[in-house]
Design a protein around this motif. Structure first.
Motif: not given
Ligand SMILES: [Zn+2]
Length: 326
Positions: A34-38, A49-50, A55-57, A106-107
């Motif tokens: 949810g955070h990365v989609m935002e 690409t991130y 998601l894959h990871s 995420l880092l």
């Protein structure tokens, strides 16, 4: 038959803990996605690409988890929306290996957004609080309570003191189970880390006496652990393994982790990959191409063995290892 089945049943306490751990991982996965989609909505070009990679990871770590979590387990009714925007992770999580853990990715996203070490650490702490990531070590004495939350509690920052504006970040592997840790270490030795770092890690795994890396004196490296009570990162001394691997000063005896587990590994590998001066001025004892190939062959076999033992993966009988390239 009935008696057999009864014998295999887990005690109720353990079952509850297992269910609790599974729900924790699902919730953390969902919150992180949810955070990365935002974030993606704000910075589509920079982050595409991130987002694909994270998601894959997450899906890969879900499916190799003992409860074999699928993307639908993490995403529920949001599956379709995410799958439409990012189909590749859904197609490849059972056949391709990730190059990094979700937290390492995420880092990178945090570094892109917040730049400096102080900002990144502050924002990471508040993000972990916002995402409600639970403390991964609930009760240190109780091994069953050590749940995997996708968080790496230790991160590391290193740089070349001749150009400190460029900082490199790394995360510890975080994954709690031995299987997941080994898969990530073997996989990283073969396809993620700088060859010197891989060589050092593999030499300590395969020989009684490993070959240490000796960095130029301008290498600076400091690890930090997130203190859950104060929600801040605090300095942490390197462990004995890292002291041996990277000739770091003042190693302390800490809990036993395999070589390559710590955050130092990832950030020092990044430093070597990106900093030409460091590449040219770092020494490794007894490095030969023949030895490197021998270590890699052994590691490849170990990795294939681990993958073959996980029924939910689709390439487990395949001789060729595949990695996800976002
Ligand atoms: Zn260490």
């Amino acid at each position: 038959m009935a008696a057999d089945r009864k014998k295999r049943q887990m005690p109720l306490g353990l079952l509850k803990i297992r269910e609790f751990n599974k729900e924790n991982l699902k919730t953390c996965g969902l919150h992180l996605i949810g955070h990365v989609m935002e974030e993606f909505k704000k910075e589509q070009n920079k982050l595409k690409t991130y987002v694909n990679e994270i998601l894959h990871s997450i899906f890969f770590f879900g499916v190799i988890h003992k409860d074999c979590l699928t993307p639908v387990d993490f995403l529920n009714e949001q599956t379709e929306i995410v799958q439409q925007a990012f189909p590749e992770p859904f197609d490849k999580y059972r056949s391709h290996l990730p190059k990094r853990t979700p937290f390492s990715i995420l880092l990178d996203i945090m570094q892109l957004t917040f730049g400096t070490k102080e900002n990144i650490m502050r924002e990471l702490c508040s993000l972990m609080e916002k995402l409600k990531f639970p403390y991964p070590l609930d009760r240190p004495a109780n091994k069953n309570q050590r749940y995997y939350t996708l968080e790496s509690t230790v991160i590391c920052v290193c740089s070349n003191s001749q150009c400190t504006s460029q900082e490199y970040f790394g995360a510890s592997l975080g994954c709690r189970t031995e299987n997941a840790k080994s898969i990530m270490i073997y996989s990283s030795c073969l396809n993620t880390w700088h060859e010197y770092v891989s060589y050092a890690v593999m030499s300590f795994q395969h020989q009684t006496e490993g070959e240490s890396l000796q960095f130029h004196k301008s290498m600076q490296c400091q690890a930090y652990i997130r203190d859950w009570n104060d929600n801040v990162y605090k300095e942490r001394q390197p462990c004995m393994n890292c002291t041996r691997l990277f000739s770091l000063p003042e190693g302390t005896e800490q809990e036993h982790y395999p070589y390559g587990n710590c955050a130092e590994t990832e950030c020092l590998s990044k430093l070597l990959l990106k900093d030409q001066f460091m590449q040219e001025n770092t020494e490794i004892r007894n490095y030969t191409t023949d030895k490197m190939n021998m270590f890699k062959d052994r590691t490849k076999k170990l990795l294939q063995g681990k993958l073959a033992s996980i029924p939910s993966l689709s390439n487990r009988n395949n001789n060729d290892l595949l990695w996800f390239n976002p």
